[in-house]
Design a protein around this motif. Structure first.
Motif, PDB file in Angstrom:
ATOM      1  N   SER A 166     -33.113  15.706  48.823  1.00 11.17           N
ATOM      2  CA  SER A 166     -33.048  14.347  49.358  1.00 11.17           C
ATOM      3  C   SER A 166     -32.370  14.404  50.723  1.00 11.17           C
ATOM      4  CB  SER A 166     -32.244  13.447  48.423  1.00 11.17           C
ATOM      5  OG  SER A 166     -32.847  13.385  47.154  1.00 11.17           O
ATOM      6  N   PRO A 167     -33.147  14.408  51.794  1.00 10.62           N
ATOM      7  CA  PRO A 167     -32.547  14.475  53.133  1.00 10.62           C
ATOM      8  C   PRO A 167     -31.618  13.283  53.385  1.00 10.62           C
ATOM      9  CG  PRO A 167     -34.911  14.907  53.222  1.00 10.62           C
ATOM     10  CD  PRO A 167     -34.613  14.407  51.837  1.00 10.62           C
ATOM     11  N   ALA A 168     -30.486  13.576  53.991  1.00 11.15           N
ATOM     12  CA  ALA A 168     -29.522  12.521  54.304  1.00 11.15           C
ATOM     13  C   ALA A 168     -30.017  11.718  55.505  1.00 11.15           C
ATOM     14  CB  ALA A 168     -28.160  13.132  54.615  1.00 11.15           C
ATOM     15  N   PRO A 169     -30.164  10.414  55.378  1.00 11.79           N
ATOM     16  CA  PRO A 169     -30.605   9.603  56.523  1.00 11.79           C
ATOM     17  C   PRO A 169     -29.513   9.506  57.583  1.00 11.79           C
ATOM     18  CG  PRO A 169     -30.068   8.183  54.677  1.00 11.79           C
ATOM     19  CD  PRO A 169     -29.954   9.589  54.165  1.00 11.79           C
ATOM     20  N   ALA A 170     -29.930   9.498  58.831  1.00 11.13           N
ATOM     21  CA  ALA A 170     -28.977   9.443  59.937  1.00 11.13           C
ATOM     22  C   ALA A 170     -28.688   8.005  60.342  1.00 11.13           C
ATOM     23  CB  ALA A 170     -29.521  10.230  61.125  1.00 11.13           C
ATOM     24  N   PHE A 171     -27.627   7.847  61.097  1.00  9.79           N
ATOM     25  CA  PHE A 171     -27.271   6.540  61.643  1.00  9.79           C
ATOM     26  C   PHE A 171     -26.440   6.779  62.904  1.00  9.79           C
ATOM     27  CE2 PHE A 171     -24.155   7.716  58.383  1.00  9.79           C
ATOM     28  CZ  PHE A 171     -22.987   7.734  59.119  1.00  9.79           C
ATOM     29  N   PRO A 172     -26.419   5.815  63.812  1.00  9.06           N
ATOM     30  CA  PRO A 172     -25.589   5.963  65.015  1.00  9.06           C
ATOM     31  C   PRO A 172     -24.149   5.567  64.742  1.00  9.06           C
ATOM     32  CG  PRO A 172     -26.834   3.936  65.139  1.00  9.06           C
ATOM     33  CD  PRO A 172     -27.252   4.604  63.857  1.00  9.06           C
ATOM     34  N   MET A 173     -23.234   6.173  65.470  1.00  9.72           N
ATOM     35  CA  MET A 173     -21.815   5.833  65.393  1.00  9.72           C
ATOM     36  C   MET A 173     -21.192   6.182  66.735  1.00  9.72           C
ATOM     37  SD  MET A 173     -20.848   8.893  62.737  1.00  9.72           S
ATOM     38  CE  MET A 173     -21.662  10.491  62.910  1.00  9.72           C
ATOM     39  N   GLU A 174     -19.976   5.759  66.950  1.00 11.94           N
ATOM     40  CA  GLU A 174     -19.294   6.070  68.203  1.00 11.94           C
ATOM     41  C   GLU A 174     -18.135   7.014  67.954  1.00 11.94           C
ATOM     42  OE1 GLU A 174     -18.096   2.543  70.252  1.00 11.94           O
ATOM     43  OE2 GLU A 174     -20.160   1.954  70.738  1.00 11.94           O
ATOM     44  N   ASP A 175     -17.940   7.953  68.880  1.00  8.04           N
ATOM     45  CA  ASP A 175     -16.789   8.842  68.767  1.00  8.04           C
ATOM     46  C   ASP A 175     -15.563   8.163  69.387  1.00  8.04           C
ATOM     47  OD1 ASP A 175     -16.984   9.111  71.537  1.00  8.04           O
ATOM     48  OD2 ASP A 175     -17.848  11.125  71.456  1.00  8.04           O
ATOM     49  N   ALA A 176     -14.458   8.868  69.402  1.00  5.16           N
ATOM     50  CA  ALA A 176     -13.207   8.279  69.886  1.00  5.16           C
ATOM     51  C   ALA A 176     -13.273   7.880  71.353  1.00  5.16           C
ATOM     52  CB  ALA A 176     -12.052   9.254  69.664  1.00  5.16           C
ATOM     53  N   GLN A 177     -14.194   8.494  72.106  1.00  6.48           N
ATOM     54  CA  GLN A 177     -14.342   8.171  73.526  1.00  6.48           C
ATOM     55  C   GLN A 177     -15.365   7.067  73.776  1.00  6.48           C
ATOM     56  OE1 GLN A 177     -14.346  11.623  72.465  1.00  6.48           O
ATOM     57  NE2 GLN A 177     -12.136  11.379  72.784  1.00  6.48           N
ATOM     58  N   GLY A 178     -15.973   6.549  72.706  1.00  4.49           N
ATOM     59  CA  GLY A 178     -16.955   5.482  72.845  1.00  4.49           C
ATOM     60  C   GLY A 178     -18.372   5.968  73.074  1.00  4.49           C
ATOM     61  N   ASN A 179     -18.602   7.288  72.951  1.00  2.00           N
ATOM     62  CA  ASN A 179     -19.952   7.839  73.097  1.00  2.00           C
ATOM     63  C   ASN A 179     -20.722   7.677  71.798  1.00  2.00           C
ATOM     64  OD1 ASN A 179     -19.369   8.929  75.755  1.00  2.00           O
ATOM     65  ND2 ASN A 179     -18.156  10.480  74.688  1.00  2.00           N
ATOM     66  N   THR A 180     -22.002   7.364  71.898  1.00  2.00           N
ATOM     67  CA  THR A 180     -22.835   7.233  70.703  1.00  2.00           C
ATOM     68  C   THR A 180     -23.301   8.605  70.245  1.00  2.00           C
ATOM     69  OG1 THR A 180     -23.601   5.040  71.374  1.00  2.00           O
ATOM     70  CG2 THR A 180     -24.941   6.221  69.751  1.00  2.00           C
ATOM     71  N   VAL A 181     -23.082   8.882  68.975  1.00  2.00           N
ATOM     72  CA  VAL A 181     -23.577  10.114  68.358  1.00  2.00           C
ATOM     73  C   VAL A 181     -24.342   9.731  67.097  1.00  2.00           C
ATOM     74  CG1 VAL A 181     -21.733  11.571  69.271  1.00  2.00           C
ATOM     75  CG2 VAL A 181     -21.420  10.436  67.081  1.00  2.00           C
ATOM     76  N   GLN A 182     -25.139  10.635  66.614  1.00  2.00           N
ATOM     77  CA  GLN A 182     -25.926  10.410  65.405  1.00  2.00           C
ATOM     78  C   GLN A 182     -25.432  11.335  64.300  1.00  2.00           C
ATOM     79  OE1 GLN A 182     -28.585   8.288  64.916  1.00  2.00           O
ATOM     80  NE2 GLN A 182     -28.665   7.494  67.009  1.00  2.00           N
ATOM     81  N   LEU A 183     -25.501  10.878  63.068  1.00  2.00           N
ATOM     82  CA  LEU A 183     -25.165  11.773  61.963  1.00  2.00           C
ATOM     83  C   LEU A 183     -26.047  13.020  62.015  1.00  2.00           C
ATOM     84  CD1 LEU A 183     -23.569  12.353  59.365  1.00  2.00           C
ATOM     85  CD2 LEU A 183     -25.381  11.190  58.095  1.00  2.00           C
ATOM     86  N   SER A 184     -27.291  12.836  62.451  1.00  2.00           N
ATOM     87  CA  SER A 184     -28.217  13.972  62.520  1.00  2.00           C
ATOM     88  C   SER A 184     -27.712  15.083  63.443  1.00  2.00           C
ATOM     89  CB  SER A 184     -29.604  13.510  62.970  1.00  2.00           C
ATOM     90  OG  SER A 184     -29.521  12.808  64.190  1.00  2.00           O
ATOM     91  N   ASP A 185     -26.808  14.759  64.379  1.00  2.00           N
ATOM     92  CA  ASP A 185     -26.222  15.780  65.254  1.00  2.00           C
ATOM     93  C   ASP A 185     -25.432  16.811  64.462  1.00  2.00           C
ATOM     94  OD1 ASP A 185     -27.247  14.329  67.389  1.00  2.00           O
ATOM     95  OD2 ASP A 185     -25.348  13.320  67.834  1.00  2.00           O
ATOM     96  N   PHE A 186     -25.004  16.439  63.259  1.00  2.00           N
ATOM     97  CA  PHE A 186     -24.174  17.328  62.443  1.00  2.00           C
ATOM     98  C   PHE A 186     -24.957  18.016  61.328  1.00  2.00           C
ATOM     99  CE2 PHE A 186     -21.538  13.902  64.090  1.00  2.00           C
ATOM    100  CZ  PHE A 186     -20.522  14.607  64.718  1.00  2.00           C
ATOM    101  N   LEU A 187     -26.196  17.590  61.127  1.00  2.00           N
ATOM    102  CA  LEU A 187     -26.963  18.092  59.986  1.00  2.00           C
ATOM    103  C   LEU A 187     -27.770  19.336  60.335  1.00  2.00           C
ATOM    104  CD1 LEU A 187     -28.353  14.677  58.630  1.00  2.00           C
ATOM    105  CD2 LEU A 187     -26.292  15.904  57.910  1.00  2.00           C
ATOM    106  N   GLY A 188     -27.843  20.245  59.380  1.00  2.00           N
ATOM    107  CA  GLY A 188     -28.752  21.372  59.520  1.00  2.00           C
ATOM    108  C   GLY A 188     -28.124  22.696  59.886  1.00  2.00           C
ATOM    109  N   ASP A 189     -26.836  22.709  60.252  1.00  3.77           N
ATOM    110  CA  ASP A 189     -26.221  24.006  60.541  1.00  3.77           C
ATOM    111  C   ASP A 189     -25.044  24.316  59.622  1.00  3.77           C
ATOM    112  OD1 ASP A 189     -24.619  22.051  61.714  1.00  3.77           O
ATOM    113  OD2 ASP A 189     -23.905  23.390  63.284  1.00  3.77           O
ATOM    114  N   LYS A 190     -24.274  23.291  59.278  1.00  2.86           N
ATOM    115  CA  LYS A 190     -23.150  23.460  58.360  1.00  2.86           C
ATOM    116  C   LYS A 190     -23.157  22.301  57.370  1.00  2.86           C
ATOM    117  CE  LYS A 190     -19.871  23.825  61.663  1.00  2.86           C
ATOM    118  NZ  LYS A 190     -18.542  24.073  62.288  1.00  2.86           N
TER     119      LYS A 190
END
Length: 200
Positions: free
Chosen positions: A56-80
């Motif tokens: 069951s692939p984990a669905p991604a969503f946008p979020m902001e880091d501490a600096q206010g930059n938009t990142v996606q959960l998908s940025d973290f998926l697939g390597d660790k």
């Protein structure tokens, strides 16, 4: 106009119900408060192909880091593997489990992505309150911020804290609703990274 509004409301309700049922249908049902969801049963004769069919692939969503930059959960998926936790500084149970999360982050943070998402207004929290609390407590795990409820809506979450364990292939493995003990947190990490985290 009345009929059109009714149709739009009906569609919105379907979307909300679909999101709310996501974890129930994607992972093993029957999770109880402060426990992990039942682990997917693996028969002795199961093969890798049958396991991949149940992924069951984990669905991604946008979020902001501490600096206010938009990142996606998908940025973290697939390597660790990924430990995903939804929390608020206004949530007592959230704060109670954080020292255990910090300890696990210090031990395994280089081999597992720790993604802690502050849910903000969903719990009457603010970024300022959250950042002040994190600084005061000396927590160093990575924290992100939900924007317009997109994170919690994606997973249909309406109670906090809520932890989700995702394997290195980006698949949902298990989750826990409510405050998890250090043992349960370690158990969840063991399920997604058995070569890294020993079973408790």
């Amino acid at each position: 106009m009345g009929k059109k509004s009714t149709v739009i409301l009906g569609v919105a309700l379907v979307v909300i119900l679909a999101a709310a049922g996501f974890l129930y249908t994607r992972l093993a049902p029957g999770v109880q408060h402060d426990q992990l969801a039942q682990e997917p049963s693996q028969s002795e004769g199961s093969t890798s192909s049958s396991s991949s069919q149940q992924a069951s692939p984990a669905p991604a969503f946008p979020m902001e880091d501490a600096q206010g930059n938009t990142v996606q959960l998908s940025d973290f998926l697939g390597d660790k593997p990924v430990f995903l936790n939804f929390w608020a500084s206004t949530c007592s149970p959230c704060k109670q489990e954080m020292p255990d999360i910090q300890a696990l982050y210090e031990q395994y943070g280089d081999q597992i992505h720790f993604v802690l998402v502050n849910v903000g207004a969903a719990m009457k929290d603010t970024r300022e309150k959250a950042e002040s609390y994190l600084t005061e407590q000396g927590f160093t795990f990575p924290v992100y911020y939900d924007v317009d409820y997109q994170a919690i809506t994606t997973y249909g979450i309406n109670s906090f804290p809520f932890s989700i364990f995702i394997d290195a292939q980006g698949n949902l493995v298990t989750y826990g609703q409510g405050m998890l003990s250090a043992e349960l947190l370690q158990k969840g990490l063991n399920l997604i990274a058995p070569d890294v985290v020993p079973a408790p």
